[in-house]
Scaffold this active site. Structure first.
Site, PDB file in Angstrom:
ATOM      1  N   CYS A 127       0.665  -1.209  -0.037  1.00 37.16           N
ATOM      2  CA  CYS A 127       0.090  -0.009  -0.123  1.00 37.16           C
ATOM      3  C   CYS A 127       0.812   1.187  -0.012  1.00 37.16           C
ATOM      4  CB  CYS A 127      -1.048  -0.156   1.193  1.00 37.16           C
ATOM      5  SG  CYS A 127      -2.016  -1.332   1.164  1.00 37.16           S
ATOM      6  N   HIS A 171      12.430   1.090   5.212  1.00 33.98           N
ATOM      7  CA  HIS A 171      12.357  -0.409   4.814  1.00 33.98           C
ATOM      8  C   HIS A 171      12.886  -1.219   6.097  1.00 33.98           C
ATOM      9  CE1 HIS A 171      11.629  -3.925   2.779  1.00 33.98           C
ATOM     10  NE2 HIS A 171      11.450  -3.432   1.602  1.00 33.98           N
ATOM     11  N   HIS A 212      -2.644   6.980   5.739  1.00 34.94           N
ATOM     12  CA  HIS A 212      -3.105   5.744   4.753  1.00 34.94           C
ATOM     13  C   HIS A 212      -4.215   4.951   5.456  1.00 34.94           C
ATOM     14  CE1 HIS A 212      -3.487   1.998   2.558  1.00 34.94           C
ATOM     15  NE2 HIS A 212      -3.222   1.072   3.803  1.00 34.94           N
ATOM     16  N   ASN A 243     -10.438   0.883   2.349  1.00 33.11           N
ATOM     17  CA  ASN A 243      -9.021   0.745   1.848  1.00 33.11           C
ATOM     18  C   ASN A 243      -8.677   0.520   0.404  1.00 33.11           C
ATOM     19  OD1 ASN A 243      -6.261   0.294   1.704  1.00 33.11           O
ATOM     20  ND2 ASN A 243      -6.220  -1.410   3.480  1.00 33.11           N
TER      21      ASN A 243
END
Length: 499
Positions: A224, A303, A391, A424
């Site tokens: 995402c 990450h 998000h 979403n």
């Protein structure tokens, strides 16, 4: 009541003390340099012309010295201008608005669940509980193939969904900007779970007959947060090619990715993910300065894939019966919190005012060096940003970030309403949230926006934008996905909707 009245003046004093501290620290260079400059200026004004000429003669400057000095100044200035990164403008963007025929009310969703999992009543009840607490409305949409009983995830239907979402968003973008397809220099498409051959980027090139020398990229499997990754990739390319533009398309194709098994950790995605997509036009052309909506300030990518727990917390896999789905681990929120902390540590020095950075540094020194028993200082990011686009991965994600960043209900309103109205939508959810803020008429020139996205791997990516011009909401843009319903929002979202 008496205690509150006594505390009120005290809280007002603390508030003004904090404001004074922030103003002093944030402008300390001004306070130091202005008196020095004024002193020098007054000294020059008080000096006679003879004194100034004698001072000049004492320097013993020859014409060679002056020429060399001018050459050095010109050289340094030229190197600085040439080495500066190009400004990246977000000219405009468009979001896909699902047709009403794709709407999936709760009753229809649960009827499908009962029919598909008729032998698994526990799995059906689990999905009902998740849906009741999901924060979604009955206006979200699923692709046509998911409305069939049983669903028919064929390649042809998946391509049809991709064409519907991507081409609709692309058509809206071209209509809003007046951009001709032949003028597109760079194309980046991201879709995590559907990666056909030819690719989705090739599908767009074929549909709009783009140039043969276009630089095209197709990103898959990046979760995402791939929308921010695509923006970062487009930015890097635009830094290398002057006078160019780039189109970024973010979407997620659901047709081949519905889970038809009974594992609870894999049924969550069925309840949360919905149709959506966005197309964004970026440019480094100076001629786009006036019409562009935003300027890109920073992108920070984190990450955590080196950690095994982070790597496996969101994973596509088969269940014991061989049915493929997305498995969400129980410690997902903890992993997301760790990734967010790492991301904040990097982005904080780039955006926070000096007053917050100093407080954070002093607290860190007291805790690490002097071993003081005190809570770590959480910087006030509300001083760095006017708008937050978190998000819309789920209600728990928004709640967690609101608590950790100490945000108000208005700061997370766009995220909650996006989750409620569209569900979403994966990597495109950030753009539905930006559209909501614009539709409400809250986006003013100079406002700073923080986009925060999470994705499998595990990744936490941030993009910081600065509003280039005040965006009016009257009349509302017909291509805005909220155009037909913004007057109804915000709405009160109950904790539980009984089905």
């Amino acid at each position: 009541m008496p205690e509150k009245s006594l505390d009120y003046p005290h809280s007002i004093k603390l508030r003004y003390v904090k404001l004074g501290y922030q103003y002093l620290i944030n402008n300390i260079l001004t306070f130091l340099l202005v008196p020095i400059m004024l002193t020098i200026l007054l000294r020059i004004l008080q000096s006679s012309p003879d004194e100034l000429f004698s001072f000049y003669d004492s320097l013993s400057l020859t014409s060679i010295h002056i020429i060399c000095s001018l050459f050095v100044i010109t050289y340094v200035t030229t190197c600085y201008i040439m080495s500066r990164p190009r400004t990246i403008y977000l000219v405009d963007y468009a979001c896909f608005r699902p047709p009403i025929t794709c709407r999936i009310p709760f009753a229809s969703f649960m009827e499908h669940a009962h029919l598909i999992l008729s032998d698994e009543p526990k799995s059906v009840r689990f999905q009902m509980k998740i849906l009741e607490r999901s924060g979604l409305s009955e206006e979200t949409a699923l692709p046509p193939a998911m409305h069939y009983i049983p669903p028919t995830p064929t390649m042809d239907l998946a391509r049809e969904e991709a064409e519907l979402v991507i081409f609709s968003a692309m058509d809206s973008l071209l209509a809003k900007t007046g951009l001709k397809p032949k003028d597109i220099d760079v194309l980046v498409v991201n879709c995590s779970l559907f990666s056909p051959t030819p690719s989705l980027s090739a599908m767009v090139i074929n549909k709009y007959k783009l140039r043969s020398n276009i630089k095209s990229f197709n990103l898959s499997g990046m979760g995402c947060s791939a929308g921010v990754i695509s923006i970062d990739l487009a930015r890097d390319i635009l830094q290398q090619y002057p006078n160019s533009n780039a189109v970024v398309i973010s979407t997620e194709i659901l047709t081949p990715n519905g889970y038809l098994g009974k594992e609870r950790s894999m049924l969550l995605t069925n309840c949360l993910f919905r149709m959506g997509g966005a197309a964004i036009l970026l440019s480094n052309r100076k001629s786009d300065h006036r019409r562009a909506k935003y300027r890109l300030s920073h992108i920070v990518r984190t990450h955590k894939g080196a950690d095994d727990r982070s790597f496996r917390c969101v994973q596509q896999q088969e269940d014991p019966e061989g049915k493929v789905g997305i498995n969400l681990c129980i410690d997902l929120m903890q992993v997301a919190g760790d990734a967010l902390k790492s991301n904040i540590t990097t982005i904080g020095p780039l955006v926070l005012p000096a007053s917050e950075q100093l407080l954070f540094l002093l607290t860190l020194i007291c805790r690490k060096i002097f071993k003081a028993k005190m809570k770590p200082y959480i910087p006030d990011f509300k001083l760095a940003f006017e708008h937050f686009c978190i998000h819309a991965g789920g209600r728990a994600v928004i709640d967690e970030l609101q608590n950790n960043l100490q945000l108000s209900a208005e700061h997370v309103e766009a995220s909650r309403m996006t989750l409620y109205r569209f569900g979403n939508t994966s990597s495109s959810s950030l753009w539905y949230e930006m559209s909501y803020i614009e539709a409400k008429g809250r986006m003013k020139k100079g406002d700073r926006i923080w986009q925060i996205a999470f994705g499998s791997g595990f990744k936490c990516n941030s993009a910081v934008w600065k509003c280039n011009r005040t965006i009016k909401n009257t009349p509302i843009d017909e291509h805005n996905p909220w155009a037909d319903c913004i007057d109804r929002y915000p709405v009160d979202i109950p904790d539980v909707v009984r089905l």
